[in-house]
Enzyme design. Sequence first.
Site, PDB file in Angstrom:
ATOM      1  N   ASP A  27       0.869  -1.162   0.000  1.00 51.58           N
ATOM      2  CA  ASP A  27       0.000   0.000   0.000  1.00 51.58           C
ATOM      3  C   ASP A  27       0.919   1.228   0.000  1.00 51.58           C
ATOM      4  OD1 ASP A  27      -3.192   0.642   1.648  1.00 51.58           O
ATOM      5  OD2 ASP A  27      -2.082   1.775   0.139  1.00 51.58           O
TER       6      ASP A  27
HETATM    7  C1  GLC Z   1      -4.267   4.392  -0.216  1.00 50.12           C
HETATM    8  C2  GLC Z   1      -5.144   3.225   0.156  1.00 50.12           C
HETATM    9  C3  GLC Z   1      -5.199   2.157  -0.891  1.00 50.12           C
HETATM   10  C4  GLC Z   1      -5.087   2.804  -2.252  1.00 50.12           C
HETATM   11  C5  GLC Z   1      -3.686   3.371  -2.380  1.00 50.12           C
HETATM   12  C6  GLC Z   1      -3.475   4.091  -3.705  1.00 50.12           C
HETATM   13  O1  GLC Z   1      -3.590   4.864   0.896  1.00 50.12           O
HETATM   14  O2  GLC Z   1      -4.930   2.583   1.403  1.00 50.12           O
HETATM   15  O3  GLC Z   1      -6.433   1.443  -0.712  1.00 50.12           O
HETATM   16  O4  GLC Z   1      -5.319   1.850  -3.276  1.00 50.12           O
HETATM   17  O5  GLC Z   1      -3.376   4.236  -1.306  1.00 50.12           O
HETATM   18  O6  GLC Z   1      -4.274   5.232  -3.765  1.00 50.12           O
END
Ligand code: GLC
Length: 738
Positions: A275
């Site tokens: 993430d």
């Molecule tokens: C965010 C979220 C994740 C998302 C990623 C890209 O912090 O936790 O679900 O896909 O970053 O935006």
Amino acid sequence: MRYKNLVLAGMATAFLAISCATPSNDIDRKVDELLSKMTLEEKIGQMNQRSGGAELCDEIAAGQIGSILNCVDPNQINAIQKVAVEHSRLGIPVLVGRDVIHGFNTIFPIPLGLASTFDPALVEKGARIAAEEATANGVRWTFSPMLDIARDSRWGRVAEGSGEDVYLDCQMGVAMVKGYQGEDPADPTSLAACIKHFVGYGAAEGGRDYNSVMISERSLRNTYFPAFKACVDAGALTLMTSFNEIDGIPSTGNKWLLDDILRKEWGFEGMVVTDWNSSGEMIAHGFASDLKHASEISVNAGVDMDMESHGFARHLAELVKEGRVREADIDNAVRNILKLKFKLGLFDNPYVDAEAAASASYKAEALAAAKQSALESAILIKNDNNTLPLVKAKTILVTGPLADAPYEQMGTWAFDGQKEHTVTPLVSLKEQYNVIYEPGLAYSRDLNTSNLSKVKAAASRADAIVVIVGEEAILSGEAHSLSNINLVGAQSQLIATAKSTGKPVVVVVMAGRELTIGRDLPNCDAMLYCFHPGTMGGEAIADLISGKANPSGKLPMTMLVDAGQAPFYYNHNNGGRPNNGTETLLMDIPIEAGQTSLGCSSYYLDSGYGPLLPFGYGLSYTEFQYSNITISSSEYSEKDTIKVEYDLTNTGSKEGTEIAMLFVHDKVGSVVRPVKELKRFERVTLQPSETKHCEFTLPVSELAFYNIDMKKVVEPGEFELWVAGDSASGEAIPFCVK
Ligand code: GLC
């Protein structure tokens, strides 16, 4: 920024090419052939994902970036791909990702609303439409579906998942994976799914986002893993690690999760991405001493691609030279990345027809599917005296901060939804009624009650009042947890004001979670719970209010009396002193009551035990009756299939759709088992007075669970099952497994 000018110059150029899939059987050969030519730096470059667009082109040309996210301009993406293909040494195309969570341009109800439809086929269709819109713009990877089981509505990200139930989560997740990816990943409209957040993110203590998680291995296996496993089996191409730690181990650095379970036990062959900076955040967790150490931990645990920590780019070469990371592991990660790019056909054609992109969105079929999803996601919570549908009313007063809020109506994670396309309830209600519009409040958190008097005055000219309340989009989603989940601002006062007029009051709620609306129910005659219904929500709500459509949605989470009851879910364990229903509440307690005089069962003195409304609850404009529920045998072996038959009758006067559910309870196990678990559901549409003979079939093998020995087995013994419309209804039917 040598390539930025090229990108800018190239933007106007539309790149047209016919894609042809690389036959999967020789992808491995092509990957190994390419890998053999790559330097260590180029391999590491593929493992580096950055957020941005043209400004990254110099690094892309230098082979330092393998994927980008958050660029959705097709011209810019074409130009970026041109730089990658024609100006980097090996010409490897870039993988473009985006959070396409509940639609790309055409926004569908938030995923929690989609779960309320209990309609996997419709959800799959919506995901396919999202894929067609997103890929037309050059995006080939979505960070969806979110599979996090959530049992606490204080957590803002309940909006993005399918609620509290394991089986519903599996069904919705698989539907989205199939919808996004389609039949062939090489098809230019195929959007690689990314199942997330692996794992346990929704169990954050206190419902506070990013907070600690404590889940046993057995609970992981019985509750939090199944939807991920189902989606791996359905062919999900990628997986995202979660921010949280479980029992002190951050998922992004958890080798047991990412290697032992995901790769060795489940046979996942896709690509694993972190993430956003979840690798770097292991420093804050206190699990890594610095970014270099965090990167070492992540790669050695099984991460392939680093989203925005920059740690892989900065430190992996050093870590390999120091022997702390094996180049063989780097090669495996890069193989997973290159395989995905070959599977998606990016080496054959990474370009899109930029001039055609815009016409791919907001097509009639997309809007119709978005409206149908909004219709089916609406849950009729209350309907005293058949207030709804409003068939006699000619003039209605429409009030509330969400009656005409095109941006808020789309909900969280609607980055590419264009509010100009949103059809609000006010606009649609005006097409079906004479409408007096008096918002009363400017936005959901508004505490200024000075305009409530106008609402009261306007009511005198109306036959009925529609109050549209809920949450601004910002109040749910990532990092947006709430400790109090009553209606915010002066919305409850607005509803009470409407009630004081004596006119029929219909409340419509648009929110990112199940709010504690119990205090508001006495002040309305009917309530429709719509979550954030997306682009076409207004038309759907107007049709539901006027009776052109009949609500069929059901609660995907247990609806609480008070946030203090959380976490509360229907598929709970019984405990040793289950509430016996005869609870003495706060103000009933005599003065100087004896310490043990209230009995000792599990409930709250101030809010009782039961939820406000059970999982699966939802009314209709008609009534349904279950009858003749029979089971094929009273005794089964593990290899058998249970067949349950039942008759379902529409005993009312309107066509309607009932979501019938099959629940099972394993009465005694080597570990305690949930009091009830959903195992099947189906939508049954019936004309007035029509009866359908229906059936569920359930292989006994699906009663298996991870037992005291951590083995997945069906344990012989006594069971019971229910066929009903929600988790609190129906009569138990016993059976046993020998
Ligand atoms: C965010 C979220 C994740 C998302 C990623 C890209 O912090 O936790 O679900 O896909 O970053 O935006």
